[in-house]
Design an enzyme around this catalytic site. Structure first.
Site, PDB file in Angstrom:
ATOM      1  N   ASP A 243       0.845  -1.183   0.000  1.00  0.00           N
ATOM      2  CA  ASP A 243       0.000   0.000   0.000  1.00  0.00           C
ATOM      3  C   ASP A 243       0.885   1.238   0.000  1.00  0.00           C
ATOM      4  OD1 ASP A 243      -2.289  -1.513   0.090  1.00  0.00           O
ATOM      5  OD2 ASP A 243      -2.484  -1.413   2.268  1.00  0.00           O
TER       6      ASP A 243
ATOM      7  N   ASP B 176      -4.509  -3.040   5.241  1.00  0.00           N
ATOM      8  CA  ASP B 176      -4.926  -2.520   6.538  1.00  0.00           C
ATOM      9  C   ASP B 176      -6.433  -2.539   6.747  1.00  0.00           C
ATOM     10  OD1 ASP B 176      -5.662  -0.540   4.795  1.00  0.00           O
ATOM     11  OD2 ASP B 176      -4.330   0.995   5.608  1.00  0.00           O
TER      12      ASP B 176
END
Length: 827
Positions: free
Chosen positions: A287, A558
């Site tokens: 990410d 996440d």
């Protein structure tokens, strides 16, 4: 939930006696006793006790390390106490607390729902029902309803798939529904990890070959007239010395040590196999926000509804247009201030709330309805009542919000594209006044008027660029996966040195179009470094494509929707600071600092761990082969047994053990990130390992056999000659262990202090052996006498010979080494 108690030291000690080799040693002790060899019996029993004690200590420390790592990752909860929202450890909740949960959170206790919005919960842990179920605060539920039918309850251990909810704690710990089944959950036996399974299989295979070889030796000795009881005792000793029964425990210790080192570098290991698994990683799909950046978003640019920029110096000025944009940013926002005055919430909402406070947009509003932000929707909407009436507001990605608006100036599109190209994360704010909130569908707002745009920046982590370059040197391809606009993603990738041309960017929409053509999809993924405007489902498609293409994929995530991708990856990495409970539960590793550089540190430690396991294995196998080979040479030469059973046990379980444990503690050779990844599924003992261990083992066996013959030819007794062979065996262990500090570099180029624990192990082995020669009772027990100076010199010469054989094997390997053709050119 209380954690299961670790086994006591007494339990661990008793557990060490469940090994087949222990049964062999017990049989040897009984045999020695029946032969009237009281000293041998006492020695074998002492070795059994010491071996069990060492095993219990190693296993206990490994378990304690794993338990300590678990405690580092805390589950937190948000609760309302005295009108203030606070964050606390989930274990500190008490019945009566009001708890707030949202998508991605694990429910920390059994809660009675008092308010909720679009709440969907995954209760599969309790009900085995895979589909999420809806929860309603005002539902009517029978008193004796089954768990699956309790629409007003949120149960501990379940996860919020979507929506927001508030509930009052009615049960905690073992009094929850999860606690009621906790015992059965803990009693289930998890399958052995692949590496441990491989090591156990390797031990069995070597054991079988050893038994066959020992059987041949026993028959040969029987034919030559050796007493059967002596043959049996010696056969047991040879089996114990050659069968690497302790390898699985040594592997566990090496992985536990690596896990502690990873924790010190901000990587928490949830499963021990993930430690060495990182060593085979070939691609990291990471990410952007919070991993490559600092996750400190701030509003840097504001555009009006016509695309005109408001100067940064005017951010705090009382400008009506600016105040309206700030008001919309604060009203369509889920961040809030804690009792300590800290703004808590999503990083985007936090940045927008700070901007609104600075720009004077904090007007009093009454929230009437909310459509929370979800990644798959790319927007959030809200209905609020203010002094001027009721307004519906929406906030989200530019390409999502602008189609909801009736008319948008073309200059807005151009300005938004320009900001994205400069690396800004651009959000649009829109709204309209309504007469009745019930007439508005917040999930599908339309007829809005654009209020303005905000451009947010998230500074890059200074260590991200060097970490990406380290991955390139290590043969690891790095891909950035983000929901940002393609222009924004490419701008950030260029700053990081991750990509340099548009052909290295692939969007989620383009992946969708290629989904039916597997070859085309894999080719596109293979050439891409940046994946922009990615939905969670597309992230899963990316992971599957990478693995289908032969990559060993490490993936970060996440959010709750990242869980499928984390589970599908070879290694899933969750964020410890900004990640959801669901993501952490699906991951193999957790970053306590959410930093990409920590992943690279984990890769390095993973490679060190695998190298240590490999070195321990080569050492154990090499010394075992040398000992058996010594007997083969002696038998072929028609000589007596070169060592007794007790001497073999001494060499294998006393002097060798300290060095075996020390090899597992090595800190690496320093060039782990300059090597290519090891092959996926590669064996610990491969051709390269055999090429390194066989030459010194054969040299030692030939030398020890020749030494025994030479000692006898000098007129020395068998007892004196065996003492020399035992000394040569210990010196071989010392030299072989020292050469194994590096598989490639010669011993003279390796720093003496590269593994101080090994130096201590070697010194301990020499001191123990010196004590055996000089302490009369111990020497009598082992049946040895101190060798004379000539014998010592010859034994040292044998150590030099085995050193030369080991270094020659390294030299031959360096000559055959191929260039790192698997390194990926990330250009």
């Amino acid at each position: 939930m209380p954690r299961p108690r670790q086994p006591s030291w007494a339990t661990l000690f008793v557990r060490q006696f469940r090994s087949p080799l222990i049964y062999l040693l017990l049989g040897a002790a009984i045999l020695a006793h029946t032969m009237g060899e009281a000293a041998d019996t006492a020695f074998i029993l002492a070795v059994l006790f010491l071996n069990a004690l060492i095993g219990a200590i190693q296993e206990g420390r490994a378990g304690a390390s794993a338990e300590a790592l678990e405690r580092i990752v805390r589950q937190t909860a948000r609760a309302e106490r005295e009108g203030q929202v606070i964050e606390l450890d989930a274990g500190d909740l008490v019945p009566g607390d009001l708890v707030l949960v949202e998508s991605g959170a694990a429910v920390p206790a059994d809660l009675r729902l008092v308010a909720g919005s679009n709440v969907l919960v995954n209760e599969s842990l309790l009900t085995r029902e895979a589909m999420p179920v809806a929860k309603l605060a005002d539902a009517s539920v029978p008193a004796l309803a089954a768990v699956a039918d309790r629409e007003t309850m949120l149960h501990a251990g379940t996860t919020i798939v979507s929506g927001r909810a508030k509930g009052v704690v009615v049960a905690i710990g073992m009094h929850t529904q999860l606690g009621a089944i906790g015992t059965s959950l803990r009693s289930s036996n998890a399958p052995l990890p692949p590496l441990m399974t491989y090591m156990k299989r390797l031990s069995r295979q070597i054991g079988l070959m050893t038994v066959i070889l020992v059987g041949v030796l026993a028959v040969t000795m029987l034919v030559r007239g050796t007493a059967p009881d002596q043959i049996l005792l010696l056969a047991v000793a040879l089996a114990v010395s050659a069968i690497p029964e302790g390898l699985p425990v040594a592997v566990t210790v090496a992985l536990a040590v690596a896990g502690r080192r990873m924790a010190a570098r901000h990587v928490i290991v949830r499963t021990l196999p993930a430690v060495e698994g990182l060593g085979a990683c070939t691609v990291i799909a990471t990410d952007k926000t919070g991993t490559l950046t600092l996750n400190r978003l701030s509003v840097e640019i504001v555009l009006t509804e016509t695309g005109e920029q408001i100067a940064p110096t005017s951010m705090g000025a009382s400008i009506p247009t600016l105040r309206r944009i700030a008001w919309a940013a604060a009203a369509c926002n889920e961040a809030s201030r804690s009792s300590a005055g800290e703004i808590i919430g999503d990083s985007v909402d936090v940045a927008l709330l700070r901007f609104a406070e600075k720009a004077g947009g904090m007007e009093r509003n009454v929230r009437l309805a909310l459509m929370p932000y979800e990644p798959k929707n790319r927007f959030a909407s809200v209905a609020v009542r203010s002094e001027s009436g009721i307004d519906v507001l929406a906030k989200g990605a530019v390409e999502t919000i602008l189609p909801m608006c009736d008319a948008v100036d073309d200059r807005v599109h151009r300005a938004a594209e320009r900001l994205a190209t400069d690396g800004y994360r651009v959000l649009a704010l829109a709204g309209t006044a309504v007469a009745d909130v019930d007439a508005v569908d917040l999930a599908h707002p339309n007829g809005l008027a654009l209020i303005g745009l905000v451009g947010l920046l998230d500074p890059l982590r200074p260590e991200a660029g060097p970490a990406i370059r380290a991955c390139r040197s290590a043969g690891i391809r790095v891909c950035m996966v983000t929901g940002d606009h393609p222009a924004t993603a490419m701008a950030i990738a260029r700053q990081l040195g991750l990509a340099h041309r548009d052909g290295q960017l692939l969007t989620g929409a383009e992946m969708e179009r290629l989904a039916t053509n597997t070859d085309a999809l894999q080719a596109a993924v293979r050439g891409a470094r940046i994946f922009a405007r990615m939905d969670p489902s597309q992230k899963l498609t990316l992971v599957e494509a990478l693995r289908a293409d032969g990559e060993v994929a490490t993936v970060t995530g996440d959010g709750v929707n990242d869980a499928p991708a984390l589970q599908a990856a070879d290694l899933g990495v969750a964020m410890g600071l900004g990640g959801t409970d669901v993501a952490r539960g699906a991951a193999d590793l957790i970053l306590t600092d959410d930093n990409f550089a920590s992943i690279v540190a984990g890769v390095e430690e993973g490679r060190v761990a695998f190298a240590n396991i490999r070195k321990v294995t080569m050492f154990v196998l090499g010394t075992g082969l040398a000992e058996i080979g010594t007997f083969v040479v002696a038998l072929l030469a028609g000589l007596p047994m070169p060592m007794t059973a007790v001497q073999l046990l001494w060499a294998n379980l006393i002097t060798e053990s300290a060095q075996t444990a020390a090899l597992a503690l090595g800190r690496g050779e320093g060039d782990e990130l300059a090597r290519k990844p090891r092959a996926s599924g590669g064996h610990v003992v491969d051709r390269a390992a055999l090429a390194l261990l066989l030459p010194p083992a054969i040299a030692m066996a030939a030398f020890a056999g020749g030494l025994f013959c030479w000692e006898l030819s000098r007129g020395n007794t068998v007892i004196e000659s065996r003492g020399s062979v035992l000394l040569a065996t210990v010196l071989f262990q010392n030299i072989f262990a020292l050469t194994l500090r590096s598989e490639g570099r010669p011993i003279w180029r390796e720093r003496l202090t590269s593994n101080p624990w090994l130096l201590l192990g070697v010194a301990a082995a020499l001191l123990i052996q010196s004590a055996a020669f000089t302490i009369t009772p111990l020497a009598g027990l082992l049946g040895i006498v101190p060798p004379d100076l000539a014998s010592i010199v010859v034994c040292i010469g044998g150590a030099v010979l085995t050193l030369a054989a080991a270094e020659a094997a390294k030299f031959a390997r360096r000559g055959r080494a191929l260039p790192q053709d698997r390194l990926i050119a990330l250009m």
